[in-house]
Design a protein around this motif. Structure first.
Motif, short mmCIF file in Angstrom:
data_model
loop_
_atom_site.label_atom_id
_atom_site.label_comp_id
_atom_site.label_asym_id
_atom_site.label_seq_id
_atom_site.Cartn_x
_atom_site.Cartn_y
_atom_site.Cartn_z
N GLU A 118 7.64 11.74 16.88
CA GLU A 118 7.05 10.45 16.54
C GLU A 118 5.54 10.44 16.74
OE1 GLU A 118 7.17 5.87 18.18
OE2 GLU A 118 9.06 7.00 18.20
N SER A 119 5.06 11.14 17.76
CA SER A 119 3.63 11.17 18.02
C SER A 119 2.86 11.78 16.85
CB SER A 119 3.35 11.97 19.30
OG SER A 119 1.96 12.05 19.55
N ARG A 120 3.38 12.88 16.30
CA ARG A 120 2.69 13.49 15.15
C ARG A 120 2.80 12.58 13.93
NH1 ARG A 120 0.08 17.66 13.48
NH2 ARG A 120 0.32 18.57 11.39
N ALA A 121 3.93 11.95 13.76
CA ALA A 121 4.07 11.01 12.65
C ALA A 121 3.01 9.92 12.74
CB ALA A 121 5.47 10.40 12.64
N ARG A 122 2.79 9.41 13.94
CA ARG A 122 1.78 8.36 14.12
C ARG A 122 0.37 8.88 13.85
NH1 ARG A 122 3.53 3.69 16.07
NH2 ARG A 122 5.61 3.58 17.00
N ASP A 123 0.07 10.09 14.28
CA ASP A 123 -1.26 10.66 14.04
C ASP A 123 -1.53 10.80 12.54
OD1 ASP A 123 -1.82 10.83 16.74
OD2 ASP A 123 -1.24 12.94 16.92
N ILE A 124 -0.54 11.32 11.81
CA ILE A 124 -0.71 11.49 10.36
C ILE A 124 -0.84 10.13 9.69
CG2 ILE A 124 0.44 12.27 8.25
CD1 ILE A 124 1.75 14.49 9.97
N PHE A 125 0.02 9.21 10.06
CA PHE A 125 -0.01 7.86 9.49
C PHE A 125 -1.37 7.21 9.71
CE2 PHE A 125 1.21 3.27 9.70
CZ PHE A 125 1.70 3.13 8.42
N ASP A 126 -1.90 7.33 10.93
CA ASP A 126 -3.18 6.72 11.26
C ASP A 126 -4.32 7.30 10.43
OD1 ASP A 126 -1.86 5.21 13.13
OD2 ASP A 126 -2.59 6.31 14.88
N ALA A 127 -4.25 8.60 10.14
CA ALA A 127 -5.32 9.25 9.38
C ALA A 127 -5.41 8.68 7.95
CB ALA A 127 -5.09 10.75 9.33
N MET B 258 -4.33 5.57 7.09
CA MET B 258 -4.27 4.12 7.07
C MET B 258 -5.50 3.44 6.45
SD MET B 258 -2.64 1.41 7.32
CE MET B 258 -1.19 2.42 7.60
N PRO B 259 -6.73 3.93 6.66
CA PRO B 259 -7.85 3.25 5.97
C PRO B 259 -7.70 3.23 4.45
CG PRO B 259 -8.67 4.62 7.75
CD PRO B 259 -7.21 4.94 7.61
N MET B 260 -7.18 4.32 3.87
CA MET B 260 -6.99 4.35 2.42
C MET B 260 -5.83 3.45 2.02
SD MET B 260 -8.30 5.65 -0.38
CE MET B 260 -9.02 7.30 -0.16
N VAL B 261 -4.76 3.44 2.79
CA VAL B 261 -3.64 2.54 2.50
C VAL B 261 -4.12 1.10 2.50
CG1 VAL B 261 -1.43 1.67 3.35
CG2 VAL B 261 -1.91 4.11 3.45
N ARG B 262 -4.92 0.77 3.50
CA ARG B 262 -5.45 -0.60 3.62
C ARG B 262 -6.31 -0.96 2.41
NH1 ARG B 262 -10.37 -2.26 4.74
NH2 ARG B 262 -11.00 -0.11 5.18
N TYR B 263 -7.17 -0.05 1.99
CA TYR B 263 -8.06 -0.32 0.87
C TYR B 263 -7.27 -0.48 -0.43
CZ TYR B 263 -12.42 -0.29 -1.77
OH TYR B 263 -13.48 -0.65 -2.57
N GLU B 264 -6.26 0.35 -0.60
CA GLU B 264 -5.40 0.26 -1.79
C GLU B 264 -4.65 -1.05 -1.87
OE1 GLU B 264 -2.34 2.94 -2.70
OE2 GLU B 264 -3.63 4.58 -3.34
N ALA B 265 -4.45 -1.70 -0.74
CA ALA B 265 -3.59 -2.88 -0.69
C ALA B 265 -4.25 -4.14 -1.22
CB ALA B 265 -3.11 -3.12 0.75
N GLN B 266 -5.45 -4.03 -1.76
CA GLN B 266 -6.14 -5.21 -2.28
C GLN B 266 -5.39 -5.78 -3.50
OE1 GLN B 266 -10.61 -4.89 -2.43
NE2 GLN B 266 -10.12 -2.73 -2.05
N ALA C 245 -11.90 8.84 1.18
CA ALA C 245 -11.23 10.12 0.93
C ALA C 245 -11.86 11.24 1.75
CB ALA C 245 -11.28 10.45 -0.56
N GLN C 246 -13.19 11.24 1.84
CA GLN C 246 -13.88 12.26 2.62
C GLN C 246 -13.53 12.16 4.10
OE1 GLN C 246 -17.97 11.48 1.63
NE2 GLN C 246 -17.69 12.05 -0.52
#
Length: 305
Positions: free
Chosen positions: A232-241, A243-251, A293-294
């Protein structure tokens, strides 16, 4: 054929267009290959993100035939329509072409629980033996489907084999559905949407994977794999990386334009065109996506992904 055991990542595919709005069939091939390479275990086409409402009936079948011819993974076809006749026609043609199943969203005029139940009873009748996905997306359809109504539809309609969970907030709905199946109700597959915004929590609540169109389908595949492996810890790390793009896409109103821009930048499609009427990104927004993305790439590099 699609069934209740489906899991993994069924990427919601875009429909690529040329700059003049014609279907870009070469990009369909590239896109299908890209999604599979990035970890998709199935594809869902002609959904809301696929601009299905902007295609003619003939064009819809052209897309279905091209995608199915290109891939061996299961393909789910969105057949939602204002009336049953169009739904029945597209479903039959798609299943005859080799689709694994179809997806049906409720029409926006449904207001009561009994109306929703009756609508899906009718859909199941016209779809015949075709297994179907119940799309629960109140933010887009305006139709709120309570947990008890979903359970009733599942109980009444054996061909309902999957829920595309896109309620927001909706984590408690997943918990309630899984508690019901643990208590003896028929267990169906639950794949989740919303651009992957809540994917980690949804998987931990009992969902079987994702059915959404985030432009980085590898995120969903990696998170699901890490959770299934007990990390679960690795899943959270990947997910967090991501998340800024997921958030931006959600507009709202701009998300598909952002996704198509990202997919074009990644070489999955040739052009970021939305068929008219559709949004476009201006230079400022495109630059914001590029920066995200960068930074995403740098964060993933630190994780060794």
């Amino acid at each position: 054929m699609l069934n209740e055991t489906a899991k993994g990542v069924y990427t919601i595919a875009v429909t690529p267009f040329l700059p003049d709005g014609a279907i870009d069939f070469d990009s369909i091939d590239r896109m299908v290959d890209f999604y599979i390479e990035q970890g998709a275990t199935g594809l869902t086409i002609l959904g809301m993100m696929g601009e299905a409402g902007k295609l003619s009936a003939h064009e819809s079948m052209q897309v279905v035939d091209r995608v199915i011819a290109r891939t061996s993974v299961p393909v789910v076809v969105g057949v939602s329509a204002p009336g049953y006749a169009a739904m029945e026609t597209l479903s039959k043609a798609s299943m005859d072409a080799g689709a694994a199943g179809v997806m049906v969203a409720p029409t926006s005029n449904l207001r009561s629980d009994s109306q929703i139940t009756a609508y899906y009873h009718g859909a199941a009748r016209v779809l015949g033996d075709a297994p179907f996905v119940l799309q629960d997306f109140p933010l887009a359809t305006g139709v709120v489907i309570p947990t008890n109504v979903i359970l009733q539809i599942v109980d009444d309609c054996p061909t309902c084999v999957m829920l595309k969970h896109e309620d927001w907030p909706g984590l408690e709905k997943i918990t309630a559905l899984r508690a019901a199946s643990d208590a003896g109700s028929r267990r169906i597959s639950i794949l989740c949407g919303n651009g992957g915004m809540y994917l980690l929590e949804e998987i931990l609540r009992g969902a079987d994977g994702a059915m959404t169109g985030f432009a980085y389908p590898e995120m969903m595949a990696q998170v699901v794999a890490a959770v299934n492996a007990g990390d679960e810890s690795r899943a959270r790390d990947i997910f967090d990386a991501y998340m800024p793009m997921v958030r931006y896409e959600a507009q709202p109103g701009l998300g598909l334009a952002i996704r198509k821009y990202s997919l074009a930048q990644r070489g999955a499609i040739a052009h970021p065109t939305l068929r008219n009427p559709g949004a476009t990104l201006n230079a400022i927004a495109a630059r914001e996506v590029d920066i995200l993305a960068q930074r995403q790439t740098a964060a993933l590099r630190k994780l060794g992904v």
